[in-house]
Design a protein around this motif. Sequence first.
Motif, PDB file in Angstrom:
ATOM      1  N   ALA A 555       0.906  -0.783  -0.255  1.00 25.20           N
ATOM      2  CA  ALA A 555      -0.322  -0.397  -0.044  1.00 25.20           C
ATOM      3  C   ALA A 555       0.654   1.408   0.199  1.00 25.20           C
ATOM      4  N   GLU A 556       1.973   1.114   0.439  1.00 23.00           N
ATOM      5  CA  GLU A 556       3.146   2.720   0.628  1.00 23.00           C
ATOM      6  C   GLU A 556       3.322   2.871  -0.779  1.00 23.00           C
ATOM      7  N   ASN A 557       2.996   2.157  -1.800  1.00 20.66           N
ATOM      8  CA  ASN A 557       3.321   2.655  -3.113  1.00 20.66           C
ATOM      9  C   ASN A 557       1.980   3.530  -3.381  1.00 20.66           C
ATOM     10  N   PHE A 558       1.370   3.657  -3.231  1.00 21.29           N
ATOM     11  CA  PHE A 558       0.090   4.601  -3.202  1.00 21.29           C
ATOM     12  C   PHE A 558      -0.951   5.173  -2.708  1.00 21.29           C
ATOM     13  N   SER A 559      -0.191   7.349  -2.960  1.00 20.94           N
ATOM     14  CA  SER A 559      -0.776   8.196  -2.057  1.00 20.94           C
ATOM     15  C   SER A 559      -0.596   9.397  -2.342  1.00 20.94           C
ATOM     16  N   GLY A 560      -1.142  10.234  -1.455  1.00 23.26           N
ATOM     17  CA  GLY A 560      -1.058  11.502  -2.084  1.00 23.26           C
ATOM     18  C   GLY A 560      -2.249  11.534  -4.110  1.00 23.26           C
ATOM     19  N   MET A 561      -1.489  13.055  -4.091  1.00 26.37           N
ATOM     20  CA  MET A 561      -1.618  13.056  -6.080  1.00 26.37           C
ATOM     21  C   MET A 561      -1.336  12.494  -7.091  1.00 26.37           C
ATOM     22  N   MET A 562      -2.374  11.301  -7.616  1.00 26.17           N
ATOM     23  CA  MET A 562      -1.228  10.670  -8.366  1.00 26.17           C
ATOM     24  C   MET A 562      -1.748  10.490  -9.848  1.00 26.17           C
ATOM     25  N   ASP A 563      -0.816  10.802 -10.625  1.00 25.22           N
ATOM     26  CA  ASP A 563      -2.134  10.079 -12.763  1.00 25.22           C
ATOM     27  C   ASP A 563      -1.943   9.123 -12.477  1.00 25.22           C
ATOM     28  N   GLN A 564      -3.071   8.894 -12.775  1.00 28.85           N
ATOM     29  CA  GLN A 564      -3.554   7.495 -13.118  1.00 28.85           C
ATOM     30  C   GLN A 564      -2.951   6.345 -14.053  1.00 28.85           C
ATOM     31  N   THR A 565      -1.564   7.017 -14.901  1.00 34.56           N
ATOM     32  CA  THR A 565      -0.575   6.602 -15.513  1.00 34.56           C
ATOM     33  C   THR A 565       0.145   5.470 -14.442  1.00 34.56           C
ATOM     34  N   ASP A 566       0.219   6.480 -12.982  1.00 35.51           N
ATOM     35  CA  ASP A 566       1.180   5.611 -11.822  1.00 35.51           C
ATOM     36  C   ASP A 566       0.701   4.526 -11.168  1.00 35.51           C
ATOM     37  N   LEU A 567      -0.530   4.828 -11.796  1.00 31.98           N
ATOM     38  CA  LEU A 567      -0.940   3.298 -11.076  1.00 31.98           C
ATOM     39  C   LEU A 567      -0.761   1.558 -11.331  1.00 31.98           C
ATOM     40  N   PHE A 568      -0.250   1.914 -12.494  1.00 35.06           N
ATOM     41  CA  PHE A 568       0.469   1.421 -13.533  1.00 35.06           C
ATOM     42  C   PHE A 568       1.623   0.520 -12.649  1.00 35.06           C
ATOM     43  N   PHE A 569       2.751   1.320 -12.987  1.00 34.43           N
ATOM     44  CA  PHE A 569       4.591   1.170 -12.353  1.00 34.43           C
ATOM     45  C   PHE A 569       4.265   0.544 -10.764  1.00 34.43           C
ATOM     46  N   SER A 570       3.046   1.338  -9.706  1.00 38.08           N
ATOM     47  CA  SER A 570       2.571   1.285  -8.305  1.00 38.08           C
ATOM     48  C   SER A 570       2.296  -0.335  -8.421  1.00 38.08           C
ATOM     49  N   ILE A 571       1.447  -0.431  -9.101  1.00 36.41           N
ATOM     50  CA  ILE A 571       1.240  -2.286  -9.472  1.00 36.41           C
ATOM     51  C   ILE A 571       2.452  -2.641  -9.205  1.00 36.41           C
ATOM     52  N   ALA A 572       2.715  -2.118 -10.099  1.00 31.51           N
ATOM     53  CA  ALA A 572       4.519  -3.471 -10.495  1.00 31.51           C
ATOM     54  C   ALA A 572       5.342  -3.676  -9.139  1.00 31.51           C
ATOM     55  N   ARG A 573       5.768  -2.556  -8.709  1.00 27.53           N
ATOM     56  CA  ARG A 573       6.360  -2.572  -7.414  1.00 27.53           C
ATOM     57  C   ARG A 573       5.632  -3.537  -6.794  1.00 27.53           C
ATOM     58  N   ALA A 574       4.825  -2.925  -6.543  1.00 30.35           N
ATOM     59  CA  ALA A 574       3.995  -3.140  -5.523  1.00 30.35           C
ATOM     60  C   ALA A 574       4.069  -5.428  -5.420  1.00 30.35           C
ATOM     61  N   MET A 575       4.114  -6.010  -6.894  1.00 30.17           N
ATOM     62  CA  MET A 575       4.196  -7.073  -7.157  1.00 30.17           C
ATOM     63  C   MET A 575       5.726  -7.449  -6.897  1.00 30.17           C
ATOM     64  N   GLY A 576       6.197  -6.299  -7.591  1.00 32.45           N
ATOM     65  CA  GLY A 576       7.790  -7.086  -7.450  1.00 32.45           C
ATOM     66  C   GLY A 576       8.032  -7.314  -9.725  1.00 32.45           C
ATOM     67  N   VAL A 577       7.131  -7.250  -9.354  1.00 29.13           N
ATOM     68  CA  VAL A 577       6.708  -7.787 -11.642  1.00 29.13           C
ATOM     69  C   VAL A 577       8.369  -7.024 -12.112  1.00 29.13           C
ATOM     70  N   ASP A 578       8.986  -8.321 -12.482  1.00 33.75           N
ATOM     71  CA  ASP A 578      10.367  -7.467 -13.292  1.00 33.75           C
ATOM     72  C   ASP A 578       9.753  -8.289 -14.664  1.00 33.75           C
ATOM     73  N   ALA A 579       9.935  -7.025 -15.657  1.00 36.56           N
ATOM     74  CA  ALA A 579       9.599  -7.100 -16.836  1.00 36.56           C
ATOM     75  C   ALA A 579      10.825  -7.727 -17.660  1.00 36.56           C
ATOM     76  N   THR A 580      11.772  -7.556 -17.391  1.00 41.85           N
ATOM     77  CA  THR A 580      12.893  -7.977 -17.879  1.00 41.85           C
ATOM     78  C   THR A 580      12.365  -8.856 -18.524  1.00 41.85           C
ATOM     79  N   LYS A 581      12.386 -10.626 -17.765  1.00 41.27           N
ATOM     80  CA  LYS A 581      12.129 -11.594 -17.696  1.00 41.27           C
ATOM     81  C   LYS A 581      11.659 -12.351 -17.799  1.00 41.27           C
ATOM     82  N   ASN A 582      11.290 -13.411 -18.704  1.00 45.31           N
ATOM     83  CA  ASN A 582      10.111 -14.197 -18.691  1.00 45.31           C
ATOM     84  C   ASN A 582       9.986 -15.547 -17.605  1.00 45.31           C
ATOM     85  N   LYS A 583       8.812 -16.402 -17.536  1.00 50.11           N
ATOM     86  CA  LYS A 583       8.982 -17.172 -17.184  1.00 50.11           C
ATOM     87  C   LYS A 583       8.926 -18.151 -17.810  1.00 50.11           C
TER      88      LYS A 583
END
Length: 583
Positions: A555-583
């Motif tokens: 939850a610490e990745n989401f606070s204050g005034m955010m642009d809608q595009t920020d939600l994508f990056f905050s979700i990725a951070r919250a989940m620890g998504v590493d888009a540079t890798k393939n499963k």
Amino acid sequence: MTPSSRLCLTAALLLSGAASAATFQVYPYNGAKLLAGQKFDLRIEAEGVRGFKDATVMLDGKALTGLTRTTTKADSVEWTLRDQSINAGNHELIVNFTDGNGAATKKVSWTAAPSVAGKARNVILFIGDGMGWNTVNAAQLIAHPYNPENGMRTGKLEMMSDLSSLASVTTSSFDSALADSANTASSIATGQKILVNALNVYPDNTEDTLDNPRVETITEVIRRTTGKSIGIVSDAFGTDATPAAFSAHTRRRGDYSAIADQYFKGNVKPDVLLIGGSRDFIPSTAPGSRRKDTTDWITDSQKLGYNFVSTRTELMAANSNKLFGLFNIDSIPSYLDRAQYKGKETLQDFTDMPYLWDQTRKAIDTLDKNPDGFFLMVESGMIDKYEHPLDWQRGVWNVIELDKAVAYAKEYAKAHPDTLVLVTADHAHSLSVYGGYDATQGPGKREAVGVYQDAGFPTYGDRRDVNGLPLPETARTYAVGFAALPDYCETYLGREVFLDPTVSNGKTGAEAGYVPNPKICAEGSVQRTGNLPPSSNQGVHTADPLPLFVFGAGAENFSGMMDQTDLFFSIARAMGVDATKNK
């Protein structure tokens, strides 16, 4: 890079040497922020070109190769390079171009955010379509009325209770300060500004709406890089903009059949897909279909291993790892129509439709079988579809229905502390609670509107339905209006049978437009003069900010005034998504 592709790429990006008459577009657009490793299509377009002489394109000082050159028009040249990605950090694309008009240079800068360790194994994202702050407030006022003895609050919506964090979210589209559901949901899904009516694509100069340069969605990144499951839930018709934004790519949100196909043929292939209407999933020979072919996704999905359900009874009995549900020919009617009014004209033959909390619970229970975790998007799409025609009662009661779904998700998160729950909207409407209304005086009595101390305390909750939700019919209600509206007749009260606020004036050409619906005016009403053009037949979206209620891990990745595009990056951070890798 070949001489041919170098020549093409230069033509596509001019803008600094004012000698050239060509115009240029480059996507991703200048200033775009991406996730490191997130896939995107590079697109360069030059129009008004007069005879190429030379061209080079460099990314971070190195020549790009593999570009595909096309010529859409006699004086245009385009280059496309699909499935690209960039590493974390700042990047610069430079195109040097020479044609018959001279030389020019175009520079485009991008930023890629690095991956980080995340806390959330599961993410449940709720989107209330059209659910701005004022719409949430209206639902709060009705679901938990003030105590008339002291004016104190008697409770809070689940989405507003026990918050881990809170934010306010701003919206805009790539081509407008005002937005629609397609581009706003796409901004959440991709982190990019997207055009109005587009889903997860950048613009291009071709007529084909399905060949636009694409950008990878959070659901595609999760599918490509992890073993997590994906779920999409909505009460709107199955190919509507918000659910489609988490599975499809198209310039035109109305490419319904193509969107339906992408659910099963695209990169996401959700494990759980529980949505409203079936029109785009059944063959053209079936009643109600709007497909032009014989594709039958009800049958074909079962061949792909899905358990198909079409009623609440079947949904609640289902026990499988892959679940596909369609519960109406169109969108699922409002909560009030299903739970309280139950009119045959509205429900027709669909008498066993699930509530949104049923869909949410079954989706979570199904996705929870995956030990790697899941991402689930749940949309209450009908809030928006009733705010457009100014039917605030149906829209607000759907917010209260959504809140019961949020309650279940929060209970799940308490038992699974590695779960993040987000509740937000895609855009707002202009709804506002401005007074009380003495419903005992009947519909359409302006003198029955009370403000300040004369508003009193509405009596919602004096009667409740089988699910515990208040009935809209009570002695004192709220006076609710909209800031963006056509000419219409205001009754202040709801009605059991839905009616559009306007009807055609019967004229054609420049005189065509809309007038207040005479059926509503005849109920007893106050005629209101609209502030939208005469061609408008309903209310529209607004640029108002949106709520974001946050619970649980990350939850610490989401606070204050955010642009809608920020939600994508905050979700990725919250989940620890590493888009540079393939499963």
